[in-house]
Design a protein around this motif. Sequence first.
Motif, PDB file in Angstrom:
ATOM      1  N   LEU A   1      -3.310  51.199  42.578  1.00 60.63           N
ATOM      2  CA  LEU A   1      -3.352  51.066  41.046  1.00 60.63           C
ATOM      3  C   LEU A   1      -3.681  52.388  40.616  1.00 60.63           C
ATOM      4  O   LEU A   1      -2.898  53.111  39.613  1.00 60.63           O
ATOM      5  CB  LEU A   1      -4.467  50.228  40.594  1.00 60.63           C
ATOM      6  N   LEU A   2      -4.704  53.189  40.999  1.00 63.65           N
ATOM      7  CA  LEU A   2      -5.102  54.456  40.595  1.00 63.65           C
ATOM      8  C   LEU A   2      -4.185  55.509  41.012  1.00 63.65           C
ATOM      9  O   LEU A   2      -3.654  56.229  40.124  1.00 63.65           O
ATOM     10  CB  LEU A   2      -6.311  54.960  41.371  1.00 63.65           C
ATOM     11  N   GLY A   3      -3.651  55.517  42.214  1.00 63.02           N
ATOM     12  CA  GLY A   3      -2.693  56.386  42.704  1.00 63.02           C
ATOM     13  C   GLY A   3      -1.295  56.223  41.996  1.00 63.02           C
ATOM     14  O   GLY A   3      -0.946  57.470  41.408  1.00 63.02           O
ATOM     15  N   VAL A   4      -0.905  55.074  41.715  1.00 67.97           N
ATOM     16  CA  VAL A   4       0.512  55.018  41.046  1.00 67.97           C
ATOM     17  C   VAL A   4       0.242  55.479  39.667  1.00 67.97           C
ATOM     18  O   VAL A   4       1.072  56.240  39.074  1.00 67.97           O
ATOM     19  CB  VAL A   4       0.945  53.585  41.188  1.00 67.97           C
ATOM     20  N   SER A   5      -0.726  55.058  38.932  1.00 65.60           N
ATOM     21  CA  SER A   5      -1.014  55.492  37.536  1.00 65.60           C
ATOM     22  C   SER A   5      -1.350  56.780  37.177  1.00 65.60           C
ATOM     23  O   SER A   5      -0.891  57.279  36.310  1.00 65.60           O
ATOM     24  CB  SER A   5      -1.974  54.365  36.873  1.00 65.60           C
ATOM     25  N   LEU A   6      -2.194  57.334  38.058  1.00 65.98           N
ATOM     26  CA  LEU A   6      -2.402  58.833  38.147  1.00 65.98           C
ATOM     27  C   LEU A   6      -1.195  59.763  38.071  1.00 65.98           C
ATOM     28  O   LEU A   6      -1.084  60.661  37.443  1.00 65.98           O
ATOM     29  CB  LEU A   6      -3.577  59.282  38.993  1.00 65.98           C
ATOM     30  N   ASN A   7      -0.418  59.366  39.068  1.00 63.70           N
ATOM     31  CA  ASN A   7       0.886  60.153  39.162  1.00 63.70           C
ATOM     32  C   ASN A   7       1.731  60.029  38.257  1.00 63.70           C
ATOM     33  O   ASN A   7       2.374  61.012  37.496  1.00 63.70           O
ATOM     34  CB  ASN A   7       1.415  59.456  40.730  1.00 63.70           C
ATOM     35  N   ALA A   8       1.951  58.895  37.619  1.00 70.21           N
ATOM     36  CA  ALA A   8       2.625  58.628  36.370  1.00 70.21           C
ATOM     37  C   ALA A   8       2.296  59.169  35.313  1.00 70.21           C
ATOM     38  O   ALA A   8       2.965  59.814  34.494  1.00 70.21           O
ATOM     39  CB  ALA A   8       3.274  57.187  36.437  1.00 70.21           C
TER      40      ALA A   8
ATOM     41  N   ILE B   1      -3.481  57.179  30.202  1.00 73.88           N
ATOM     42  CA  ILE B   1      -3.608  58.431  30.707  1.00 73.88           C
ATOM     43  C   ILE B   1      -2.750  59.302  30.146  1.00 73.88           C
ATOM     44  O   ILE B   1      -3.233  60.499  29.821  1.00 73.88           O
ATOM     45  CB  ILE B   1      -3.752  58.443  32.083  1.00 73.88           C
ATOM     46  N   SER B   2      -1.620  59.067  30.107  1.00 75.36           N
ATOM     47  CA  SER B   2      -0.363  59.955  29.213  1.00 75.36           C
ATOM     48  C   SER B   2      -0.910  60.330  27.872  1.00 75.36           C
ATOM     49  O   SER B   2      -0.820  61.579  27.792  1.00 75.36           O
ATOM     50  CB  SER B   2       0.983  59.287  28.912  1.00 75.36           C
ATOM     51  N   LEU B   3      -1.389  59.385  27.072  1.00 69.97           N
ATOM     52  CA  LEU B   3      -1.770  59.783  25.806  1.00 69.97           C
ATOM     53  C   LEU B   3      -3.039  60.664  25.808  1.00 69.97           C
ATOM     54  O   LEU B   3      -3.055  61.529  25.137  1.00 69.97           O
ATOM     55  CB  LEU B   3      -2.302  58.476  25.100  1.00 69.97           C
TER      56      LEU B   3
ATOM     57  N   ALA C   1       1.775  62.627  30.263  1.00 70.89           N
ATOM     58  CA  ALA C   1       1.181  63.405  29.488  1.00 70.89           C
ATOM     59  C   ALA C   1       2.031  64.540  29.095  1.00 70.89           C
ATOM     60  O   ALA C   1       2.148  64.922  27.823  1.00 70.89           O
ATOM     61  CB  ALA C   1      -0.022  64.057  30.492  1.00 70.89           C
ATOM     62  N   GLU C   2       2.960  64.966  30.049  1.00 74.75           N
ATOM     63  CA  GLU C   2       3.827  66.220  29.505  1.00 74.75           C
ATOM     64  C   GLU C   2       4.936  65.653  28.267  1.00 74.75           C
ATOM     65  O   GLU C   2       5.286  66.358  27.417  1.00 74.75           O
ATOM     66  CB  GLU C   2       4.587  66.637  30.858  1.00 74.75           C
ATOM     67  N   ILE C   3       5.188  64.102  28.522  1.00 69.25           N
ATOM     68  CA  ILE C   3       6.113  63.678  27.535  1.00 69.25           C
ATOM     69  C   ILE C   3       5.421  63.411  26.271  1.00 69.25           C
ATOM     70  O   ILE C   3       5.922  63.934  25.170  1.00 69.25           O
ATOM     71  CB  ILE C   3       6.732  62.249  28.172  1.00 69.25           C
ATOM     72  N   VAL C   4       4.345  63.115  26.363  1.00 72.58           N
ATOM     73  CA  VAL C   4       3.524  63.207  25.121  1.00 72.58           C
ATOM     74  C   VAL C   4       3.410  64.445  24.271  1.00 72.58           C
ATOM     75  O   VAL C   4       3.516  64.523  23.215  1.00 72.58           O
ATOM     76  CB  VAL C   4       1.906  62.352  25.246  1.00 72.58           C
ATOM     77  N   ARG C   5       2.950  65.286  25.262  1.00 76.20           N
ATOM     78  CA  ARG C   5       2.564  66.594  24.680  1.00 76.20           C
ATOM     79  C   ARG C   5       4.201  67.043  23.997  1.00 76.20           C
ATOM     80  O   ARG C   5       4.100  67.763  22.951  1.00 76.20           O
ATOM     81  CB  ARG C   5       2.347  67.701  25.578  1.00 76.20           C
TER      82      ARG C   5
END
Lengths: 239, 258, 223
Positions: free
Chosen positions: A110-117, A54-56, A122-126
């Motif tokens: 799973l969804l909650g934890v991963s969407l939150n992180a 998701i981050s990517l 995403a900001e780190i990747v950016r």
Amino acid sequence: MSRSPIAILVPLAFLAGLYFAVFSSVAQFLPALLNGLTVTVSVAVPSILLAYAISLLAGLGRLSSIAPLRWVSVVYIEVFRGVSLLVVLFWLYFVLPEFGLTLSAYTAALLGVSLNAGAYGAEIVRGAVRAEPKGQYEACVTLNMPPLRKYARIILPQALVIAIPAMTNMTIELLKGTALVSAVTLVDLTAAGVRQNQLTYRTVEIFSVLALIYFCLAQIVRFSGARLEHVFNRHLGER
Amino acid sequence: MANEKIRFEGVTKRFGALTVLDKLDLSINDGEVVTIIGPSGSGKTTVLRCLMTLESIEDGLIRIDGEPLNKMESEGRLVPASNAHLRRMRLKLGMVFQSFNLFPHLTVLQNCVEPPIFALGVTRDEARSRAQELLDMVGMGDKQAHYPAQLSGGQQQRVAIARTLAMQPEILVFDEPTSALDPETIEEVTSVIRSLAVKHSYTMLMVTHQIAFAHDISDRICFFDKGRIVEQGPPAAVIDAPTEARTQQFLRKVAQAR
Amino acid sequence: MDWRWDFTFETVLPRILPGLWVTVEVTFLSFALSLVLGLFLMIARRSTIRPLSVAAGEFIEFMRGMPLVVVIFFLFFLLPEIGIFLAPFWTGVLAMGIYNAAPVAEILRGGLQAVPKGQWEAAHVLNYSTYRTWRQVILPQAVKPVVPGLGNLLILAFKETPLLSFVAVPEMLDAARRIASETYRFTEPLTVVGILFLILSLFSAVLIRLVERHLLTETRHGK
């Protein structure tokens, strides 16, 4: 991290042993805690992988020249960075069925934890992609690199290495986030600890063991991140 | 008279209120080696960056082999160039940067092999054998497996030259290729560039502060100041016997700095 | 979906808004505690007494891997056992105050490290007293890089307050859960809480950006 993992884990193992010796009650509640640990790990590991993906996607989406893609990413990032994970978990599990989508407790966690992180990731990747020196982009232009190749072969491999330390921290935050999944009725390590505490009132012992386990998990993540960084940075020299 | 390779027609480039290139006209023949000299901030590097399409230009036209670069012809009119047009035109151009801009996560060989595969569509074997030839030519054949960070500045710049040549350009653009180098490694880079100018038929456009080096290899010197060409001609004229006061002043300052 | 506006406005909002006030109170009180504890922790970390600095360093490291809810539950269970009886609200303030002390210490330390070594040396050769060195040279320069970090931490703390609903601190999420358990309606209370958090976080993020920009321009004028 300059400290070797052995220097940390050996004293920890020693302390754990000491606990067994001093507090015999540990044997009483340890099996329940270990059950909780398996739940924590079974939520954390897939969440970590999902959060990276998701981050990517969201990180690159936010940098995209395609406006709708950018908007979706911005809204996703701002919403999940703005709202507490705990509220998100409750919402996914209790409110989403109202919209006709019923998730199992595990899926919601799973969804909650991963969407939150993922929103933080995403900001780190950016940031990492934008930190790439201008000269690398210019070299790609003068060498006529097609856009997809430019990102896949030149920009991302460098940016992701830059992102490792921040992603390590994000992963540790994700790990800590899994301590909230009892909100959706999962009995993870923390929930197991609380339950055992209500049964045995061995507060200091139980929470010390809990803290030690979380500390070890965080150390594993930190060590893996440092290793990865070391491996990938070998050739890059000072930057 | 030789064929015209590059032509700048009234090229104007502004950064905000600052006019960096002021209606520049410049024509470079096929196989000619042209060096731009001048004080810093005079717009020398901008000329190269506009040619490489790294900067857009406000006004004017750049032609390569008579064909528009920053514009393209559509139904008899000139319209802004598409990315495909730019990519096709850029195949004729190769640039060597002041700061090398090698890809730090790729080995020396990979740096020279991968771009031609992606951009020219040659096979990996083909690209590899050509890259090895070129690395031998710049004296870096024994460092193929090294990473850029393991090399000195001069070595990195020689690899960057090999990488540029691997793209089989017709025009070579050098942007202060020795400015980021330690004094003792300048010579190894200038000798490579010199051999390119002498032994090969590349059209070359260079910006440098190495006046003696420019004198050696150039067919023509352009002295640049405040976005305009003040004086141009063969090195024996512009460097040895400049007629313009600003050129004389600049060369005197450079000589004093030595 | 069935969303009831009358329920939202007549039941949910009136009961959640007092929770919002509790949320804000907990955030600021615990953050004030974090600042004080963090300052001491940072001083201990920089201390020349080696056991003290090692202990502070280990504590910071240890807290960084620990979930906040573990700290909350620990204090919630431990304090009564050792004879300290606090309202859940104050237990929450204490837990969050201790928890965020570690990141505060790290941010403060970062601010001090951002002051170039040459500044200390310049103050030394100018014969500044220790007090004057800190007061006039070091602190003014250390404060600026610290503000954005502390601001972001404050927002994080704000977003962590719902965790206190686990121990029945009457903040927003707790209020929402109570409404839900009484009426069996989850949609409105939980969505309202989510939206309130979103609005307040975005608002405070903008606020911090403004403060940051203000500090930046001030520095530039200062030069």
